[in-house]
Design a protein around this motif. Structure first.
Motif, PDB file in Angstrom:
ATOM      1  N   VAL A 169       0.847  -1.194   0.000  1.00  0.00           N
ATOM      2  CA  VAL A 169       0.000   0.000   0.000  1.00  0.00           C
ATOM      3  C   VAL A 169       0.883   1.245   0.000  1.00  0.00           C
ATOM      4  O   VAL A 169       1.667   1.465   0.931  1.00  0.00           O
ATOM      5  N   ALA A 170       0.779   2.043  -1.038  1.00  0.00           N
ATOM      6  CA  ALA A 170       1.541   3.293  -1.107  1.00  0.00           C
ATOM      7  C   ALA A 170       0.959   4.293  -0.109  1.00  0.00           C
ATOM      8  O   ALA A 170      -0.229   4.246   0.211  1.00  0.00           O
ATOM      9  N   PRO A 171       1.796   5.193   0.413  1.00  0.00           N
ATOM     10  CA  PRO A 171       1.267   6.217   1.325  1.00  0.00           C
ATOM     11  C   PRO A 171       0.194   7.060   0.645  1.00  0.00           C
ATOM     12  O   PRO A 171       0.291   7.362  -0.549  1.00  0.00           O
ATOM     13  N   ALA A 172      -0.825   7.415   1.417  1.00  0.00           N
ATOM     14  CA  ALA A 172      -1.877   8.273   0.865  1.00  0.00           C
ATOM     15  C   ALA A 172      -1.297   9.648   0.545  1.00  0.00           C
ATOM     16  O   ALA A 172      -0.378  10.122   1.220  1.00  0.00           O
ATOM     17  N   PRO A 173      -1.781  10.298  -0.488  1.00  0.00           N
ATOM     18  CA  PRO A 173      -1.274  11.629  -0.854  1.00  0.00           C
ATOM     19  C   PRO A 173      -1.413  12.603   0.316  1.00  0.00           C
ATOM     20  O   PRO A 173      -2.470  12.673   0.954  1.00  0.00           O
ATOM     21  N   TRP A 198      -5.879   7.112  -5.319  1.00  0.00           N
ATOM     22  CA  TRP A 198      -5.275   6.241  -4.300  1.00  0.00           C
ATOM     23  C   TRP A 198      -6.326   5.312  -3.701  1.00  0.00           C
ATOM     24  O   TRP A 198      -6.073   4.111  -3.509  1.00  0.00           O
ATOM     25  N   GLY A 199      -7.504   5.838  -3.424  1.00  0.00           N
ATOM     26  CA  GLY A 199      -8.566   5.030  -2.845  1.00  0.00           C
ATOM     27  C   GLY A 199      -9.000   3.909  -3.776  1.00  0.00           C
ATOM     28  O   GLY A 199      -9.232   2.774  -3.343  1.00  0.00           O
ATOM     29  N   GLN A 200      -9.096   4.210  -5.062  1.00  0.00           N
ATOM     30  CA  GLN A 200      -9.485   3.191  -6.032  1.00  0.00           C
ATOM     31  C   GLN A 200      -8.456   2.058  -6.076  1.00  0.00           C
ATOM     32  O   GLN A 200      -8.815   0.895  -6.256  1.00  0.00           O
ATOM     33  N   TYR A 220      -6.147   1.217  -3.545  1.00  0.00           N
ATOM     34  CA  TYR A 220      -5.748   0.564  -2.301  1.00  0.00           C
ATOM     35  C   TYR A 220      -6.852   0.424  -1.250  1.00  0.00           C
ATOM     36  O   TYR A 220      -6.644  -0.261  -0.247  1.00  0.00           O
ATOM     37  N   GLU A 221      -7.995   1.049  -1.462  1.00  0.00           N
ATOM     38  CA  GLU A 221      -9.008   1.089  -0.414  1.00  0.00           C
ATOM     39  C   GLU A 221      -9.443  -0.309   0.034  1.00  0.00           C
ATOM     40  O   GLU A 221      -9.513  -0.601   1.234  1.00  0.00           O
ATOM     41  N   LEU A 222      -9.725  -1.192  -0.900  1.00  0.00           N
ATOM     42  CA  LEU A 222     -10.190  -2.535  -0.560  1.00  0.00           C
ATOM     43  C   LEU A 222      -9.125  -3.297   0.230  1.00  0.00           C
ATOM     44  O   LEU A 222      -9.430  -3.955   1.233  1.00  0.00           O
ATOM     45  N   LEU A 223      -7.873  -3.195  -0.203  1.00  0.00           N
ATOM     46  CA  LEU A 223      -6.793  -3.890   0.493  1.00  0.00           C
ATOM     47  C   LEU A 223      -6.624  -3.342   1.905  1.00  0.00           C
ATOM     48  O   LEU A 223      -6.433  -4.117   2.865  1.00  0.00           O
ATOM     49  N   VAL A 224      -6.699  -2.035   2.063  1.00  0.00           N
ATOM     50  CA  VAL A 224      -6.580  -1.429   3.387  1.00  0.00           C
ATOM     51  C   VAL A 224      -7.697  -1.920   4.311  1.00  0.00           C
ATOM     52  O   VAL A 224      -7.466  -2.239   5.487  1.00  0.00           O
TER      53      VAL A 224
END
Length: 245
Positions: A42-46, A67-69, A71-75
């Protein structure tokens, strides 16, 4: 009732030494691995813009949406795994039947939807209060027993668990505020050298997967130890408060 903070910490340490294999098993699978996976995948959120104007705000929101599109599900999945692991630890120690690990995992799965509501009901106001630092820490201290209450005194609702936690901790808010800070500080101090080393290398770890993995594992290990310490302290605190020791 005056709290014996040293006694609480001693009880937590005794549980850690006695049950090290159990703790390593549950925490390793459900806390350490999700934290490490988050660091790797997961890359850091902007970050929000330093100077806020319409253009920069629009750009940041657009970047945040992308970013949400991605990584959101994985987070969400990793967060649920971690929450499940924490709940399983509470079940192992608080349930009077002393279930086996497999039994505790099964009970944790059944309790997870309601525990998620409890976690949100705690984390949201604590996060808001933390903007001013003192209110957030104070509220965190008063809610330290809320998870053991939820598990040990079930069936109990989220807000009933809140009220019970406040009743148990009445008169000890400032002491518990400091106690809540202990595992947070400990986990942070363990992870900090790895974070500083990664910063000092100025992105070099990304060019060396082995170095990057070691640094990420060190940070995840610090976070995991801090979380386990917090759970054990909350359990020890609840046992003393509920028994009047």
């Amino acid at each position: 009732m005056k709290l014996n903070v040293v006694g609480i910490l001693r009880d937590a340490w005794a549980m850690a030494k006695r049950d090290s294999e159990l703790l390593l098993g549950i925490a390793g699978v459900f806390l350490f691995i999700p934290d490490l996976a988050g660091a790797i995948y997961v890359a850091p959120a902007p970050a929000p813009p330093a100077v806020v104007d319409q253009t920069s705000a629009d750009l940041w929101l657009k970047q945040l949406g992308v970013w949400g599109q991605q990584y959101e599900l994985l987070v969400i999945v990793l967060s649920l795994l971690s929450l499940f692991g924490v709940l399983a630890l509470f079940v192992v120690y608080i349930d009077r039947a002393r279930p086996t690990v497999s039994g505790a995992l099964g009970q944790a799965g059944a309790l997870l939807p309601h525990y998620l509501l409890l976690a949100l009901a705690v984390s949201v106001p604590v996060s808001i209060g933390s903007i001013l630092v003192f209110p957030g820490l104070y509220l965190k201290g008063r809610l330290l027993p809320v998870s053991p209450v939820f598990v040990g005194e079930r069936p109990i609702g989220v807000f009933a668990a809140w009220r019970r936690s406040f009743a148990l901790t009445r008169g000890n808010g400032l002491v518990l505020m400091g106690l809540a800070f202990v595992p947070l500080l400990g986990g942070r101090l363990i992870a900090l050298p790895f974070e500083l080393l990664g910063t000092a290398l100025d992105g070099a770890p990304m060019a060396n997967p082995v170095v990057a993995a070691v640094l990420d594992a060190g940070i995840a290990g610090g976070h995991t130890l801090g979380t386990v310490a917090a759970v054990l302290i909350e359990i020890a605190l609840y046992r003393r408060l509920s028994s009047g020791i």
